[in-house]
Design a protein around this motif. Structure first.
Motif, PDB file in Angstrom:
ATOM      1  N   SER A  46     -12.071  23.929   5.794  1.00 40.14           N
ATOM      2  CA  SER A  46     -11.624  22.909   4.848  1.00 40.14           C
ATOM      3  C   SER A  46     -11.951  23.238   3.402  1.00 40.14           C
ATOM      4  O   SER A  46     -11.466  22.563   2.501  1.00 40.14           O
ATOM      5  CB  SER A  46     -12.248  21.553   5.221  1.00 40.14           C
ATOM      6  OG  SER A  46     -11.955  21.215   6.553  1.00 40.14           O
ATOM      7  N   LEU A 245      -1.103  14.327  -1.394  1.00 41.88           N
ATOM      8  CA  LEU A 245      -2.389  14.923  -1.044  1.00 41.88           C
ATOM      9  C   LEU A 245      -3.230  13.962  -0.204  1.00 41.88           C
ATOM     10  O   LEU A 245      -3.934  14.381   0.725  1.00 41.88           O
ATOM     11  CB  LEU A 245      -3.143  15.331  -2.305  1.00 41.88           C
ATOM     12  CG  LEU A 245      -2.506  16.454  -3.125  1.00 41.88           C
ATOM     13  CD1 LEU A 245      -3.322  16.723  -4.385  1.00 41.88           C
ATOM     14  CD2 LEU A 245      -2.389  17.733  -2.296  1.00 41.88           C
ATOM     15  N   ALA A 249      -4.621  14.536   3.615  1.00 38.26           N
ATOM     16  CA  ALA A 249      -6.041  14.390   3.944  1.00 38.26           C
ATOM     17  C   ALA A 249      -6.286  13.502   5.160  1.00 38.26           C
ATOM     18  O   ALA A 249      -7.243  13.717   5.909  1.00 38.26           O
ATOM     19  CB  ALA A 249      -6.788  13.830   2.735  1.00 38.26           C
ATOM     20  N   LEU A 376      -4.887  24.832  -0.197  1.00 40.26           N
ATOM     21  CA  LEU A 376      -5.219  23.481  -0.669  1.00 40.26           C
ATOM     22  C   LEU A 376      -4.774  22.446   0.349  1.00 40.26           C
ATOM     23  O   LEU A 376      -5.546  21.541   0.715  1.00 40.26           O
ATOM     24  CB  LEU A 376      -4.539  23.224  -2.014  1.00 40.26           C
ATOM     25  CG  LEU A 376      -4.552  21.769  -2.512  1.00 40.26           C
ATOM     26  CD1 LEU A 376      -5.975  21.326  -2.817  1.00 40.26           C
ATOM     27  CD2 LEU A 376      -3.668  21.610  -3.746  1.00 40.26           C
ATOM     28  N   SER A 379      -6.791  22.768   3.636  1.00 38.19           N
ATOM     29  CA  SER A 379      -8.177  22.343   3.428  1.00 38.19           C
ATOM     30  C   SER A 379      -8.271  20.827   3.438  1.00 38.19           C
ATOM     31  O   SER A 379      -9.141  20.242   4.098  1.00 38.19           O
ATOM     32  CB  SER A 379      -8.706  22.898   2.104  1.00 38.19           C
ATOM     33  OG  SER A 379      -8.800  24.296   2.132  1.00 38.19           O
ATOM     34  N   LEU A 380      -7.392  20.176   2.694  1.00 40.62           N
ATOM     35  CA  LEU A 380      -7.365  18.716   2.693  1.00 40.62           C
ATOM     36  C   LEU A 380      -7.059  18.156   4.072  1.00 40.62           C
ATOM     37  O   LEU A 380      -7.545  17.091   4.450  1.00 40.62           O
ATOM     38  CB  LEU A 380      -6.320  18.216   1.691  1.00 40.62           C
ATOM     39  CG  LEU A 380      -6.724  18.229   0.218  1.00 40.62           C
ATOM     40  CD1 LEU A 380      -5.531  17.859  -0.647  1.00 40.62           C
ATOM     41  CD2 LEU A 380      -7.875  17.275  -0.038  1.00 40.62           C
TER      42      LEU A 380
END
Length: 437
Positions: A46, A245, A249, A376, A379-380
């Protein structure tokens, strides 16, 4: 075929530091609270966005000239994975739990580095119209590796021992190495072309002349590798990028949170390692493949957002089935048919959700910054779930399995609501585009 085999290489280490590792730890008597904290090793996946710019821009000395930038980084990750698995095979969790954690951390770090380069390799190897097919091939290989790292490792551990299981998995990384040598390096922009594009974009975003060409090389590299990928994403999507985003997540909160406790749950119910391998892994694998194929048809028919919504609803709902299984097993071990039913629903929903989600993430990445932007997103995708799942063992020990799985189901509700927001935004954007034309 190359993407499928490299997907196998990407998927193999994941369970070996996740649910298969938790089965090993629970099998030798490690407490569930300690097992839950092992989920934090997965946070490595992450935070790969922090070193993704290096992978995106820096060619490895020597090896990069022979294999190319993407393939050299993939190979380095593969070798690190094999080394970490071999180290784990030499350790006894009851005597060296901290060393097991460090070896698993090496596997996770190498695996996440491989993922950064491999995601860029996959996206750069085909046009946008073929990304759905690339995603399906990648997920097929990935899921096949999960079968080997799940069912295969459990069968070997049942018939022999856990160290041999991990040695065998290290040997299977050779499949990824051979696929990498077979593959071709995708085409890249030259440094001059990339610099020209970035200089123009930085000036356009900043609204003033930045004189990029006159700046020192370290500044140009910092701005181009770290700042430009994020600026480009927010320029392209505006303020709505924050909603996108946030959705990324929370989409996998539900399944990641429950996943760390799945194998300990099966063992605590009284199922053997062979039962888990044959039902939860092999049978579940085919249900996942069916779910992925079904999702492919749904995407063709309805686009990507409706399958995303279906997957989000199903992932949250199947956790309630695990809660029912836990209550049924409070007195005696439920039948294998009960387990097969729950596993079928869980893997069918996972196949639909993951296929739609990977295609969605791939569509968001700009090919100038594939490694950094996709890192990105991914990871989120895992960070909140990995952090929360670290407390899963404590929740089970404090409250019980039914309450834990019910809580995991509730964590899936935000994803469902945000898919609806994305769908509405997409419809409004389409309407605005039609009016302008």
């Amino acid at each position: 075929m190359v993407i499928a085999l490299l997907g196998f290489s990407a998927g193999l280490p994941f369970l070996l530091v996740f649910s298969t590792l938790t089965a090993w730890l629970r099998d030798v008597g490690v407490e569930r609270t300690a097992i839950g904290f092992f989920a934090w090793i997965g946070i490595t996946y992450s935070i790969k966005v922090f070193w993704a710019p290096v992978v995106d821009r820096l060619a490895l000395p020597g090896l990069g000239k022979v294999l190319g930038q993407r393939r050299s980084w993939i190979l380095l990750g593969q070798l690190g994975i094999a080394a970490g698995l071999l180290l784990m095979s030499t350790l006894d969790p009851t005597q060296s739990l901290a060393m097991i954690a460090l070896a698993a951390l090496l596997v996770a770090f190498s695996s996440s580095t491989q993922d950064v380069a491999l995601d860029a390799f996959r996206i750069e190897s085909a046009e946008d119209t073929l990304q759905g097919a690339m995603s399906a091939a990648y997920i097929f290989g990935y899921r096949l590796a999960l079968l080997m790292a799940g069912a295969g490792a459990l069968f070997i551990a049942e018939w022999s021992n856990w160290p041999l299981a991990y040695v065998s998995m290290a040997a299977l990384m050779g499949i990824g190495v051979l696929a990498l040598l077979w593959a071709d390096e995708p085409a890249h922009q030259t440094r001059e072309q990339r610099d020209a594009d970035e200089f123009d974009m930085v000036d356009r975003i900043m609204g003033c002349e930045m004189h990029m060409a006159a700046r020192p090389r370290w500044q140009r590299r910092l701005i181009g590798a770290v700042i430009c990928p994020f600026l480009e994403f927010f320029q392209r999507n505006g303020r709505f990028a924050l909603i996108m985003l946030l959705f990324i997540a929370v989409f996998r909160l539900s399944d990641i949170t429950m996943g760390i406790m799945a194998n300990p749950f099966y063992l605590d119910l009284g199922y053997s390692k062979s039962d888990i391998a044959s039902v939860a892994k092999i049978f579940g694998f085919f249900m996942t493949i069916f779910g992925s194929a079904l999702c492919g048809l749904l995407v063709v028919r309805f686009g990507i957002m409706r399958p995303l919504l279906l997957g989000a609803v199903m992932v949250a709902a199947t956790n309630l089935l695990f809660a029912l299984l836990a209550m049924a097993g409070s007195e005696t071990t439920p039948s294998l048919s009960w387990l097969a039913l729950v596993i079928s629903a869980d893997n069918l929903s996972g196949g639909i959700a993951s296929t739609a989600f990977v295609a969605y993430l791939s569509s968001l990445a700009n090919k100038h910054y594939t490694a950094t932007q996709y890192a990105l997103f991914s990871s989120l995708m895992t960070l909140p779930g990995k952090f929360i799942s670290g407390f899963s063992g404590w929740v089970v020990d404090s409250w019980g399995y039914p309450e834990f799985f019910t809580l995991a189901a509730l964590l899936g509700v935000p994803a469902v609501l945000l898919v609806l927001v994305l769908m509405r935004h997409q419809q409004q954007s389409a309407t605005s585009a039609a009016l302008r034309s």
